[in-house]
Design a protein around this motif. Sequence first.
Motif, PDB file in Angstrom:
ATOM      1  N   GLU A 176      -4.981   7.149   0.978  1.00 60.08           N
ATOM      2  CA  GLU A 176      -5.586   6.038   1.893  1.00 60.08           C
ATOM      3  C   GLU A 176      -6.064   6.449   3.151  1.00 60.08           C
ATOM      4  OE1 GLU A 176      -2.379   6.292   1.075  1.00 60.08           O
ATOM      5  OE2 GLU A 176      -1.156   5.821   3.023  1.00 60.08           O
ATOM      6  N   HIS A 195      -4.465  -0.086  -5.609  1.00 56.09           N
ATOM      7  CA  HIS A 195      -3.169   0.410  -4.804  1.00 56.09           C
ATOM      8  C   HIS A 195      -3.691   1.178  -3.372  1.00 56.09           C
ATOM      9  CE1 HIS A 195       1.005   2.251  -3.714  1.00 56.09           C
ATOM     10  NE2 HIS A 195       0.044   3.183  -3.078  1.00 56.09           N
ATOM     11  N   GLU A 196      -4.569   2.086  -3.671  1.00 56.38           N
ATOM     12  CA  GLU A 196      -5.029   2.769  -2.421  1.00 56.38           C
ATOM     13  C   GLU A 196      -6.016   1.795  -1.583  1.00 56.38           C
ATOM     14  OE1 GLU A 196      -3.816   5.325  -1.708  1.00 56.38           O
ATOM     15  OE2 GLU A 196      -2.953   5.859  -3.897  1.00 56.38           O
ATOM     16  N   HIS A 218      -3.977  -0.360   0.434  1.00 56.96           N
ATOM     17  CA  HIS A 218      -3.449   0.297   1.742  1.00 56.96           C
ATOM     18  C   HIS A 218      -4.344   0.276   2.916  1.00 56.96           C
ATOM     19  CE1 HIS A 218       0.167   2.336   0.833  1.00 56.96           C
ATOM     20  NE2 HIS A 218      -0.160   3.132  -0.076  1.00 56.96           N
ATOM     21  N   GLU A 251       4.741   1.187   0.782  1.00 52.89           N
ATOM     22  CA  GLU A 251       4.366   1.592  -0.452  1.00 52.89           C
ATOM     23  C   GLU A 251       4.626   0.806  -1.675  1.00 52.89           C
ATOM     24  OE1 GLU A 251       2.520   3.544  -1.094  1.00 52.89           O
ATOM     25  OE2 GLU A 251       2.491   5.324   0.564  1.00 52.89           O
ATOM     26  N   TYR A 270       9.080   3.257  -4.058  1.00 55.28           N
ATOM     27  CA  TYR A 270       7.961   2.518  -4.658  1.00 55.28           C
ATOM     28  C   TYR A 270       8.620   1.606  -5.831  1.00 55.28           C
ATOM     29  CZ  TYR A 270       4.762   6.303  -2.986  1.00 55.28           C
ATOM     30  OH  TYR A 270       3.845   6.924  -2.345  1.00 55.28           O
TER      31      TYR A 270
END
Length: 540
Positions: free
Chosen positions: A201, A230-231, A234, A264, A334
């Motif tokens: 990210e 997800h990224e 971020h 995370e 995670y």
Amino acid sequence: MTETRPDCVLKAEINLYYDLRVADEPNAPLLIALHGYGASKRQMLREAQLMAPDGFAIVALQGFHQHMRDPKEPGGPLRFGFGWVTNFRPEESIDIHHKAVLELIESVASNKVADPTKVFLLGFSQSCALNYRFAFTYPAKLRGIVGMCGGVPGDWETSDRYQKTAADVSKIVEEAYKIFGEFGYTDYTFIVNLRGGGGLEHLNSTALQYDRFGFKPESRYKGFLGLVAHEYFHNFNVKRIRPDALGPFDYEKENYTKLLWVAEGGTEYYSNILLRRAGLITAQEYLEARANGIEQLMTQPGRLETSVEEASFDAWIKYYRQDENSVNNQISYYDKGELVNMMLDITIRGMSDGRKSLDDVMRYLYNEYFKKGRNYTPEDFQKAAELMAGRSLDDFFAKYVRGETDFDVNSIISYIGLQLNAVESNRGKAFIGADLIETGDRLTVRSVRADTPAYQQGINSGDQIIAIDGNRVTRDRLQQYIDWHKPGDRVRLTIFRNDRLRDIDFVLGDNTRREYSFSPVANPTEQQRRLYRDYMKSDL
Ligand SMILES: [Zn+2]
């Protein structure tokens, strides 16, 4: 310590070779393009021509170190290309690179080919780092810098195999926008490298790696969308909403924080929530995956040894340095972090009767911390969550964040009308319980969970299993042999331990591993139905 001293000094002149494409007009903006390891100026000129806007002059410079194939390699020891750095005295390579770029700018400016105030530097792979160094050393010399790593743009835009992706990615972005009500950037770039796996990210972009053949079947494509979500999330959670120790960074040192379970784990949680809200996965798929997450966690004895806060703090010495015993004393911030965030979200929804959720916590942190230029601490996070829940969450945080207590899943998810079911579907099946790895014809114990017959009866990680009751084994044959037996049966395992042959008399255990699933509670109330609908965007 040894020291390398020169016995004599040889002065040499290095000739620079470059290809030049002149623009139609004099004093044009200039793109200086540097190729990657083992390539050449000719290849790079072709790439640069594809990228440079109209009216640019282009120079493709050749690296000054020749790369040779190893004499033992096929085709060796012939030269196969050029490069910019060698392992020996790399600082000299840096000097030469910088001098070369400076002289090149001067040379094309002196004959009016290019305007020295409009220079852009493009680097492919190996030359990127040197170019960035140049940019920081001579910031006034450049207008811009472009780095290309590991691939040439094109596939993504041109292949219809990926067309559907653009639409799905924008749905994910839209769902994230709804949480915060704004973007923290003016534009954002998804860089997709069609090989490998994983992502990184940045503030206004993300670099994703994903297998180019991983877009089918649907289930693997959803894996890609999960990575995107997800990224992308971020850019809010971690790049803007920053835990205490994460920025500004001291890159010379490791940075410790107890909050990776939010940074995370929370991001992983939201990646799946965003997919669900965007309609890219079903409620059923979402819940099955979370039940599976609980199942995985429950097989890890380490969950009773390490809290998500400790796991976060110890990332540098534990998560990134796993060994055969990690399963017994570690958990992943995670995986468990995702579940803690899920349980927290549902708890807040339940306590506030659906008026608040984890979205409000995230938005609060964004407004109160990021926008005010502050990082948040573990205490700040808890306070924000309590503000939304409308009451103390100290019990929740003590048990599930700072402590190692197993989730009381049912008391939490009953807020949204669900219950967790556990089935021991392997009960009555014999098993050893060691995690095995087969390489070639070697069957080796990779790790041994503390709650298994293998652990209790002295099987160690690293043991090589040769035979069972005198029969040579592969992984499949061992499994077949055990399947023929009942829990409580005795077998003789022949192993090599540290290269010594030995027999172990072993009593097969009963496989008590549980499979988990969610289902609606009997007779859900109106409130449970409403909270479920808010959460899952579908009816209970
Ligand atoms: Zn991440």
